[in-house]
Design an enzyme around this catalytic site. Structure first.
Site, mmCIF file in Angstrom:
data_model
loop_
_atom_site.group_PDB
_atom_site.id
_atom_site.type_symbol
_atom_site.label_atom_id
_atom_site.label_comp_id
_atom_site.label_asym_id
_atom_site.label_seq_id
_atom_site.Cartn_x
_atom_site.Cartn_y
_atom_site.Cartn_z
ATOM 1 N N ILE A 1 3.866 -1.722 -15.238
ATOM 2 C CA ILE A 1 2.869 -1.407 -14.213
ATOM 3 C C ILE A 1 3.469 -1.746 -12.858
ATOM 4 C CG2 ILE A 1 1.694 -3.640 -14.537
ATOM 5 C CD1 ILE A 1 -0.922 -2.053 -13.739
ATOM 6 N N GLU B 1 4.843 -4.235 -3.810
ATOM 7 C CA GLU B 1 5.713 -3.519 -2.886
ATOM 8 C C GLU B 1 6.423 -4.510 -1.974
ATOM 9 O OE1 GLU B 1 2.847 0.449 -2.643
ATOM 10 O OE2 GLU B 1 3.492 -0.533 -0.795
ATOM 11 N N PRO B 2 7.497 -4.077 -1.309
ATOM 12 C CA PRO B 2 8.184 -4.985 -0.389
ATOM 13 C C PRO B 2 7.258 -5.624 0.640
ATOM 14 C CG PRO B 2 9.514 -3.038 -0.766
ATOM 15 C CD PRO B 2 8.194 -2.787 -1.441
ATOM 16 N N GLU C 1 -4.674 -10.217 -17.661
ATOM 17 C CA GLU C 1 -3.301 -10.543 -17.284
ATOM 18 C C GLU C 1 -3.163 -12.019 -16.943
ATOM 19 O OE1 GLU C 1 0.037 -9.467 -13.847
ATOM 20 O OE2 GLU C 1 -1.691 -8.144 -14.139
#
Length: 385
Positions: A130, A134-135, A250
């Site tokens: 998944i 992001e940076p 999760e």
């Protein structure tokens, strides 16, 4: 059965769970324990290992049988996670490829898509991932800048992701993207993407502090054309809510992982201090050693009872975001404390990477970061006060 607490039985654990635990322990002891050094050198787990794990019936334990899963419950996923950690593994990406990603498909894909995609994931033929981070956007999912623009019967996706577990080898990726950058969380959607799609590109496999055998990579999407039918849930604007519904699972999985690693560290340290001698007697005979290990064992047991409570809540369909955030924070904070104290008792050997305690120390640190940093967990908990 817990090595540290052999007489303890969680109330949720049935005879079927115990039989599965024995099977998983035997399988992982043969498949995972001997290969850690090899996988660390090559920065990924062999694809054949995924296939053998699928053949052993240890992937997607609580995905329905009609889609290729084992038709069990979430407790089976968590106890298999424990046994994987007990085997000494810090590389195999089953937490993402079995416990997390397949459930986005199982819960939000169409019937036809479930029958097409899930059997390949459950068998180990497809490795799944998944792609959220992001940076410029980590725990703040609303900061995602990857875009998905509608173009006829397709969406064109552009952007990049980083720190993606299983990213270097994944065949199937759930991609978090914005269909409307100005709509905040309401502009978010999840897309099911096969890695063979033109415009899907992999960056480097990243060098990490620990978990060197785990495949963690950058991903890039350059005018990647994905069928509109691949938007999970069938419409725009659902992505944020889908993520919020799945993140408690999760975070509980991370807590289970952390608990098992802490317990394994204590067991390992007790054995070492019984054998290692200083000043003519075993290290365990010194009061400081006994006090440190007493602290560690107590912390592990306290966390174990809380984790088991959360598993009970999950099995009853009652695990909420706040409770999951609390157990993730508690278990991962506890792990860092325990593994640090245990490593100290190994002296100089604890600093050598050939010793499992050093691998645990390096592998533990990320758990306070991924799945939402523990600072974000405090924010989630604090908002509900």
């Amino acid at each position: 059965m817990s090595a540290l607490f052999p007489d303890y039985r969680p109330s949720w654990e049935t005879e079927d769970h115990r039989l599965l635990r024995e099977h998983a322990r035997s399988f992982f002891g043969k498949e995972m324990t001997p290969n850690q050094e090899k996988w660390a050198a090559q920065k990924h787990v062999d694809r054949e290992t995924w296939l053998r794990t699928g053949e052993a019936g240890l992937i997607c334990l609580d995905v329905p049988e009609e889609y290729g899963g084992q038709g069990g419950d979430a407790g089976m996923e968590y106890l298999v996670t424990e046994e994987l950690v007990y085997s000494g593994d810090t590389a195999f990406g089953m937490g993402v490829g079995s416990t997390i990603t397949p459930h986005y498909v199982a819960n939000y894909a169409t019937e036809e898509q479930k029958r097409e995609w899930l059997p390949k994931i459950c068998s180990g033929e497809w490795i799944s991932a998944i792609a959220m981070t992001e940076p410029g956007a980590g725990s703040d999912l609303q900061g995602v800048r990857t875009t998905a623009k509608r173009d006829g019967d397709d969406y064109i996706i552009n952007g990049s992701k980083t720190f993606i577990s299983n990213g270097g080898s994944a065949d199937f990726v759930v991609v978090v993207a914005k269909t409307d950058l100005d709509a905040g969380h309401k502009g978010m959607a999840l897309f099911a993407v096969e890695a063979s799609t033109p415009g899907f590109e992999r960056g480097r496999v990243l060098e990490k502090m620990g978990r060197h055998g785990a495949d963690t990579a950058e991903l890039f999407f350059n005018d990647m054309r994905v069928p509109a039918a691949n938007i999970l849930g069938g419409e725009e604007g659902q992505g944020f809510y889908q993520l919020m519904n799945q993140l408690p699972r999760e975070r509980l999985a991370i807590a289970v992982d952390a608990l098992a690693m802490a317990e394994a560290a204590v067991v390992e340290t007790i054995e070492y201090t019984k054998e290692r001698q200083a000043f003519g007697k075993p290290i365990l005979d010194f009061q400081n050693t006994k006090f440190e290990l007493a602290h560690c064992k107590t912390q592990v047991m306290a966390t174990r009872t809380y984790v088991d409570y959360c598993i009970e809540q999950e099995l009853a369909g009652k695990l909420d975001a706040v409770t999951a955030s609390m157990v993730k924070m508690q278990a991962t904070d506890m792990l860092d404390d325990v593994v640090d104290r245990c490593l100290q008792l190994f002296g100089g050997y604890g600093y050598m990477m050939e010793y499992p305690i050093a691998q645990k120390f390096a592998g533990a640190r990320v758990m306070r970061i991924y799945g939402g940093t523990n600072e974000i967990m405090k924010e989630v908990i604090g908002r509900a006060l």
